[in-house]
Design an enzyme around this catalytic site. Structure first.
Site: not given
Length: 343
Positions: A91, A168, A310-312
């Site tokens: 990210i 997240e 995830g992580e955006g």
């Protein structure tokens, strides 16, 4: 707690006419046209702007990890937050590439974290309780998380941001997201539970059993969406939900990442139905429940790249599509201005 208004429709015909009169066959830019329409509608203008794009990644730990639902140990959460702070995660790379301001939010990590400009310390507690046996958090903790997420977004908005993405990090949070999905959508756990960080068949079966135990614990109880969030959620999911709701209340463009972020959006949509008018779902996760979750909300994702990080990450990868959407509506010639015949 939140008041989200239905988007005004007075400009809808004008926006659509503007799109249709660009020098192209009608609808030929596909989802970019739908995206441009949505951004114009949110901002109530024919000349949309994306100002100071933000990325907030909420991190927290989950007591349900004790049930053997994750391939990775819980201490990976704090290790990954340190990686975010150091700028070494996927990210970070994507946010740097696209000029998105990044912050990671400690919503409830079970570990010691340093003070750093990239980190916002908003911890509710060092992880949730094991929701297979008891509520993940108290209602008071859930409300605290919702309000803290809202506060963080209001601060970004005050600084001039009108577009914000959410991601997240939290070992065990696909189990939480799947349990929320199963409860709110009244679906079998088997249809919601997936591989997460890379579980094999036996691991997915264990995760499913744990979710079923939590659903059995709640059987016969009529819960509000916020109560479901308190029973089964993580602090990062709850805080992200409050952040999303506040962003919509402030008429920002809300960018939603994959499966876990979408579970927060699902709760948000159950709390405030107009929320979805402000939300752009950026990518369809490879996590098997995500497709059904999106369908239940009546939305589609911009990208389908087999991602499940995830992580955006999906938000940051999709962000250039928003830039293209506003650029073509702002800069592309009309048939009239270009002197091109419109059939």
């Amino acid at each position: 707690m939140f008041t989200i208004s239905a988007l005004e429709s007075q400009l809808d015909e004008v926006i659509q006419s503007c799109l249709d009169n660009k020098t192209k066959p009608q609808g030929s830019l596909g989802k970019l046209e739908s995206l441009a329409f949505q951004i114009c509608r949110i901002q109530q203008t024919l000349t949309p702007e994306l100002n100071k794009p933000q990325m907030l990644v909420f991190a927290a730990d989950h007591g349900v990890v004790a049930e053997g639902v994750s391939l990775f140990p819980q201490n990976v959460t704090v290790q990954m937050v340190l990686n975010f702070i150091a700028g070494g995660a996927a990210i970070n790379c994507f946010c740097r590439q696209h000029g998105i301001e990044f912050r990671v939010v400690n919503a409830g990590v079970n570990g010691v974290l340093p003070e750093d400009n990239a980190l916002i310390n908003a911890s509710i507690a060092p992880g949730t309780a094991n929701f297979a046996k008891q509520p993940a958090m108290t209602l008071a903790q859930c409300e605290q998380a919702l309000l803290k997420g809202a506060e963080l977004v209001a601060d970004r908005h005050q600084r001039g941001a009108n577009v914000i993405g959410f991601g997240e990090m939290g070992i065990g949070n696909t189990t939480s997201a799947a349990a929320i999905m199963a409860k709110l959508l009244k679906l079998p756990a088997e249809e919601c539970s997936g591989a997460g960080t890379g579980l094999n068949k036996a691991g997915v079966e264990q995760k499913t059993k744990v979710i079923n135990r939590s659903l059995k614990r709640l059987k016969g109880t009529k819960l509000t969406p916020q109560q479901v969030l308190a029973e089964l959620g993580g602090f990062e999911i709850a805080m992200m939900c409050g952040a999303m709701l506040k962003a919509a209340e402030l008429k920002m463009v809300v960018l939603v990442d994959g499966f876990i972020a979408s579970s927060a959006a699902l709760v948000a949509s159950k709390m405030e139905p107009y929320f979805l008018q402000y939300a752009v779902f950026c990518h369809k996760s490879k996590e098997q429940g995500h497709k059904k979750m999106l369908k239940a909300m009546g939305v589609d994702a911009l990208l389908d790249l087999d991602m499940r990080l995830g992580e955006g990450s999906g938000v940051a990868v999709a962000y250039p599509l928003l830039v293209s959407a506003i650029n073509f509506i702002n800069e592309m010639a009309s048939f009239e201005s270009a002197g091109v015949d419109n059939v």
